[in-house]
Motif scaffolding. Structure first.
Motif, PDB file in Angstrom:
ATOM      1  N   LYS A  30      49.412  45.040  32.210  1.00 49.85           N
ATOM      2  CA  LYS A  30      48.904  45.740  33.388  1.00 49.85           C
ATOM      3  C   LYS A  30      48.353  47.097  32.955  1.00 49.85           C
ATOM      4  O   LYS A  30      49.005  47.835  32.222  1.00 49.85           O
ATOM      5  CB  LYS A  30      50.017  45.937  34.419  1.00 49.85           C
ATOM      6  N   GLU A  31      47.175  47.407  33.411  1.00 52.50           N
ATOM      7  CA  GLU A  31      46.495  48.627  32.980  1.00 52.50           C
ATOM      8  C   GLU A  31      47.314  49.875  33.300  1.00 52.50           C
ATOM      9  O   GLU A  31      47.347  50.828  32.517  1.00 52.50           O
ATOM     10  CB  GLU A  31      45.123  48.710  33.644  1.00 52.50           C
ATOM     11  N   ASP A  54      50.242  50.060  30.662  1.00 52.58           N
ATOM     12  CA  ASP A  54      49.954  49.659  29.287  1.00 52.58           C
ATOM     13  C   ASP A  54      50.401  50.712  28.281  1.00 52.58           C
ATOM     14  O   ASP A  54      50.832  50.392  27.167  1.00 52.58           O
ATOM     15  CB  ASP A  54      48.454  49.376  29.134  1.00 52.58           C
TER      16      ASP A  54
END
Length: 209
Positions: free
Chosen positions: A172-173, A176
């Motif tokens: 998940k951005e 991250d």
């Protein structure tokens, strides 16, 4: 540091269906999952002598040996290493004498491939510690951990670092930056304890989250 021999009892039907040669690690995993039985050689023969052999009917019996240590050079993965250690001259065998080596003497040594002093890691000990802490977490929290706080050492400059490794490939951005590395599962995490194609070796898991 004598080699230990273990006996694994596997249902013949399961063995035939899988049709493969199992490694010691694969057998240990099946044993932890309750799929097959595992005994030390001594306990196995004791069961036979006491007539406790029901599980042997239509079963395949496998013998595997396990060394109590698997110490490697972190830089290259080589096992041809020399450590400074103490020896008790009153012991009759070298193996018995080395049991009395000073604490931490196997943490570093000279690698004949790297031709220098290097940090070492005990692969088997680290993997066993991971399984113990993993099982403790599941028993206490009734679920799978999301990540592990780990100690790693880089293979090139031998720099040690504490990192978070996620036990999932779900990237998940927004989080991250919180994770140093992503593992598919606990088995993939254990694989990092030895020299792989990665630029580091996992030397210890502090805790699971």
């Amino acid at each position: 540091m004598d080699t230990k021999i273990f006996v694994f009892i596997m249902d013949e039907g399961f063995s035939s269906k899988q049709n493969k040669e199992y490694t010691l690690e694969e057998l240990n995993i099946l044993s932890e999952q309750g799929i097959i039985e595992k005994y030390s050689l001594e306990i196995f023969f004791d069961r036979i002598n006491r007539g406790v052999s029901d599980s042997l009917y239509n079963s395949k019996v496998l013998f595997r040996h396990e060394s109590p240590v698997d110490i490697i050079c972190i830089a290259c993965g080589n096992k041809n290493i020399i450590c400074q250690t103490g020896v008790n001259p009153n012991m009759q065998s070298t193996a018995d004498a080395l049991v009395h080596s000073p604490e931490g003497s196997f943490k570093s040594g000279f690698c004949d491939i790297c031709n220098r002093d290097v940090p070492l890691t005990d692969v088997l000990k680290t993997k066993k510690d991971i399984i113990e802490k993993y099982n403790q977490y599941k028993q206490s929290n009734y679920g799978e951990p999301i990540s592990a706080l780990c100690f790693i050492t880089y293979c090139d400059d031998l720099y040690a670092q504490t990192v978070n490794i996620k036990l999932s490939l779900d990237v998940k951005e927004e989080d991250d930056d919180d994770y140093f590395y992503y593992c598919r599962d606990i088995e993939e995490l254990k694989n990092l304890c030895t020299k792989t194609t990665e630029e580091f070796v996992l030397t210890q898991v502090d805790s699971f989250y």
